[in-house]
Design an enzyme around this catalytic site. Structure first.
Site, PDB file in Angstrom:
ATOM      1  N   HIS A  68      47.193  43.711  48.302  1.00 17.37           N
ATOM      2  CA  HIS A  68      46.595  43.058  47.123  1.00 17.37           C
ATOM      3  C   HIS A  68      46.466  41.561  47.465  1.00 17.37           C
ATOM      4  CE1 HIS A  68      46.166  45.217  43.289  1.00 17.37           C
ATOM      5  NE2 HIS A  68      47.088  46.021  43.763  1.00 17.37           N
ATOM      6  N   HIS A  92      40.530  41.951  43.424  1.00 13.77           N
ATOM      7  CA  HIS A  92      40.012  43.314  43.566  1.00 13.77           C
ATOM      8  C   HIS A  92      38.557  43.201  44.007  1.00 13.77           C
ATOM      9  CE1 HIS A  92      43.378  45.307  41.372  1.00 13.77           C
ATOM     10  NE2 HIS A  92      43.429  44.138  40.762  1.00 13.77           N
TER      11      HIS A  92
END
Length: 234
Positions: A68, A92
């Site tokens: 992430h 994202h």
């Protein structure tokens, strides 16, 4: 709760998350969602935000490639119930069917990327925050890729670090990047608010979501990253 890096959108897809024992996935207050602007209602209680240390170039201290994209950084106002301490932010994005880009959509439009700034209600540990309906506040920023946008100094600096940490699992010290530098000239008075959840298991319904209307515009040459990287403030 497991980190987002432990979950994917292929073999262990979101459609199966509701079957995980103890999971809230599939309940009524789940995120992300498609924001239908014709259904949006103006709320006079959503006043301006107060940001503490968003302009500090010392708040973002280290970077590690984890799957992430974390001086005290705080956010309050904006209709939030209290003050929240920022613990991390992440991105994202994607360019395939299984990794399509932003998590939220606006009238079914999906942006290439989305940045989340994650904060806990001040004084709470993560384990306590996920048990409260508003224990976590997430600021969501859409990111738009523009071929003519000038190279942002903050984004250029950030991506230069990302190219150096590919495959690394240990924190890598970074300097001279502020959250405001990444946000740029986005109008922070225009945003959508809804009460939702974490977007990976256990999908706790504990998040006050703020999704800003205007996207961050970055140059297309800055979006040539592989993997997902988390940036941490200490």
């Amino acid at each position: 709760s497991a980190s987002g890096s432990d979950w994917c959108y292929t073999e262990n897809s979101p459609s199966k998350w509701k079957d995980i024992s103890g999971s809230f996935c599939g309940d009524k207050r789940q995120s992300p969602l498609n924001i239908v602007t014709s259904h949006v209602v103006t709320d006079s209680k959503l006043n301006n935000f107060t940001f503490v240390n968003f302009s500090s170039e010392h708040a973002i201290k280290s970077i590690v490639n984890t799957g992430h994209t974390d001086n005290e950084v705080e956010v309050s106002g904006g209709g939030l119930n209290g003050t929240y301490s920022t613990i991390q932010f992440h991105f994202h994005w994607g360019d395939t069917e299984h990794h399509p880009g932003s998590e939220h959509t606006i009238d079914d439009h999906r942006y290439p990327m989305e940045m989340h700034i994650v904060s806990l209600k001040k004084g709470l540990a993560v384990e306590q925050a996920i048990e409260k309906s508003d224990g976590i506040a997430v600021l969501g920023f859409f990111i738009n890729v523009c071929p003519t946008t000038n190279m942002s100094e903050a984004w250029s600096t950030l991506t230069s670090y990302l190219t150096n940490v590919t495959g690394m699992i240990c924190p890598f010290k970074i300097m001279n990047i502020s959250i405001n530098g990444l946000i740029g000239d986005v109008d922070l008075t225009k945003f959508y608010r809804y009460m939702g959840s974490l977007t990976t298991p256990m999908c706790n319904e504990a998040v006050a979501w703020t999704v800003f209307q205007e996207p961050i515009n970055i140059h297309k040459d800055l979006v040539s990253w592989t993997g997902l990287t988390r940036v941490k403030g200490v």
